[in-house]
Design a protein around this motif. Sequence first.
Motif, PDB file in Angstrom:
ATOM      1  N   GLN A 128      10.719  -8.577  -0.326  1.00  0.00           N
ATOM      2  CA  GLN A 128      10.062  -8.193  -1.562  1.00  0.00           C
ATOM      3  C   GLN A 128       8.928  -9.160  -1.915  1.00  0.00           C
ATOM      4  OE1 GLN A 128      10.964  -5.281  -3.608  1.00  0.00           O
ATOM      5  NE2 GLN A 128      11.694  -4.944  -1.519  1.00  0.00           N
ATOM      6  N   CYS A 129       7.822  -8.592  -2.393  1.00  0.00           N
ATOM      7  CA  CYS A 129       6.704  -9.401  -2.859  1.00  0.00           C
ATOM      8  C   CYS A 129       7.080 -10.124  -4.148  1.00  0.00           C
ATOM      9  CB  CYS A 129       5.486  -8.528  -3.128  1.00  0.00           C
ATOM     10  SG  CYS A 129       4.574  -8.054  -1.655  1.00  0.00           S
ATOM     11  N   ALA A 177       2.285  -9.550  -5.803  1.00  0.00           N
ATOM     12  CA  ALA A 177       2.213  -8.141  -6.199  1.00  0.00           C
ATOM     13  C   ALA A 177       1.094  -7.902  -7.204  1.00  0.00           C
ATOM     14  CB  ALA A 177       3.548  -7.692  -6.782  1.00  0.00           C
ATOM     15  N   GLU A 215      -2.119  -7.554  -5.510  1.00  0.00           N
ATOM     16  CA  GLU A 215      -2.195  -6.299  -4.753  1.00  0.00           C
ATOM     17  C   GLU A 215      -1.842  -5.104  -5.629  1.00  0.00           C
ATOM     18  OE1 GLU A 215       0.595  -7.059  -1.659  1.00  0.00           O
ATOM     19  OE2 GLU A 215      -0.484  -8.818  -0.908  1.00  0.00           O
ATOM     20  N   CYS A 216      -2.067  -5.227  -6.931  1.00  0.00           N
ATOM     21  CA  CYS A 216      -1.591  -4.211  -7.877  1.00  0.00           C
ATOM     22  C   CYS A 216      -2.199  -2.832  -7.644  1.00  0.00           C
ATOM     23  CB  CYS A 216      -1.826  -4.665  -9.314  1.00  0.00           C
ATOM     24  SG  CYS A 216      -3.565  -4.856  -9.755  1.00  0.00           S
ATOM     25  N   TRP A 233       0.124  -0.268  -5.983  1.00  0.00           N
ATOM     26  CA  TRP A 233       1.356   0.264  -6.572  1.00  0.00           C
ATOM     27  C   TRP A 233       1.273   0.536  -8.077  1.00  0.00           C
ATOM     28  CZ3 TRP A 233       3.820  -2.769 -10.306  1.00  0.00           C
ATOM     29  CH2 TRP A 233       3.379  -4.088 -10.385  1.00  0.00           C
ATOM     30  N   GLU A 243       7.986  -2.945  -0.393  1.00  0.00           N
ATOM     31  CA  GLU A 243       7.864  -4.365  -0.714  1.00  0.00           C
ATOM     32  C   GLU A 243       7.592  -4.613  -2.197  1.00  0.00           C
ATOM     33  OE1 GLU A 243       3.848  -3.110   1.155  1.00  0.00           O
ATOM     34  OE2 GLU A 243       5.988  -2.622   1.309  1.00  0.00           O
ATOM     35  N   TYR A 244       7.254  -3.545  -2.942  1.00  0.00           N
ATOM     36  CA  TYR A 244       6.967  -3.716  -4.369  1.00  0.00           C
ATOM     37  C   TYR A 244       8.101  -3.199  -5.257  1.00  0.00           C
ATOM     38  CZ  TYR A 244       2.282  -4.200  -2.414  1.00  0.00           C
ATOM     39  OH  TYR A 244       1.202  -4.597  -1.672  1.00  0.00           O
ATOM     40  N   VAL A 298       9.424  -5.753  -8.079  1.00  0.00           N
ATOM     41  CA  VAL A 298       8.430  -5.959  -9.137  1.00  0.00           C
ATOM     42  C   VAL A 298       8.270  -4.688  -9.964  1.00  0.00           C
ATOM     43  CG1 VAL A 298       5.985  -6.376  -9.582  1.00  0.00           C
ATOM     44  CG2 VAL A 298       7.206  -7.788  -7.936  1.00  0.00           C
TER      45      VAL A 298
END
Length: 207
Positions: free
Chosen positions: A13-14, A19, A22-23, A26, A162-163, A166
């Motif tokens: 997980q990020c 995260a 890289e928003c 997601w 991976e998100y 979050v």
Amino acid sequence: CTRAPRPRPAVEQCGFGAAALECSAWLPLMLPHIAAKVLGNFVMENASPVSYYVYNAAEVPLWSPTASTGLVKHDLYFAALGLFVMIADSVSRRIPASLTLATYSSNVLILVIALGCSVAGFVLESLAVAALAVAGLFAAFWGNGMVYGASAKFFDQSLPKEYNLVAYSLWCFMGDLGAIAGGVTVDVVRNWICGGHEYPYECVSHN
């Protein structure tokens, strides 16, 4: 003999910082789910508690705030109300899980329907008619359950894995803000529903 299914490998997980950077991958997909969660939690944490401050006499008139007939005991009314709330919230969560929801738009459509239920429930609650309040809370919690089911399915199936942590955390946090807003405005909504009136069995001022 049948073999047990192999567990899927865990996805790392990020962290929140990564995260956030890289928003774009997601967060835009999350916005309808966050909006539905905030509004659903507001209604859930407002409409349910406010009932106790509107129907606050020893008996509850089912069909009109001015009625002196068609009364039920306070505790019996709220026991029935709680039963309807439990059924609505529990059953509605299973509906998104039972649907395919193969596209993003189909998932968002479930959220729109859920919000419609929440708004309809809030409106029914505002009419100060006890029987309609039961229907209203059923609708509101039906909407709440559908939001949970649709969002959980979306996070698990469509969001980059991976998100997930979050996304779930942000979704819950924003929903809690809606719940806090609903809780702190109970008195405001109660005064709006009662409209400054006090009835023999509703909006009694001793509470």
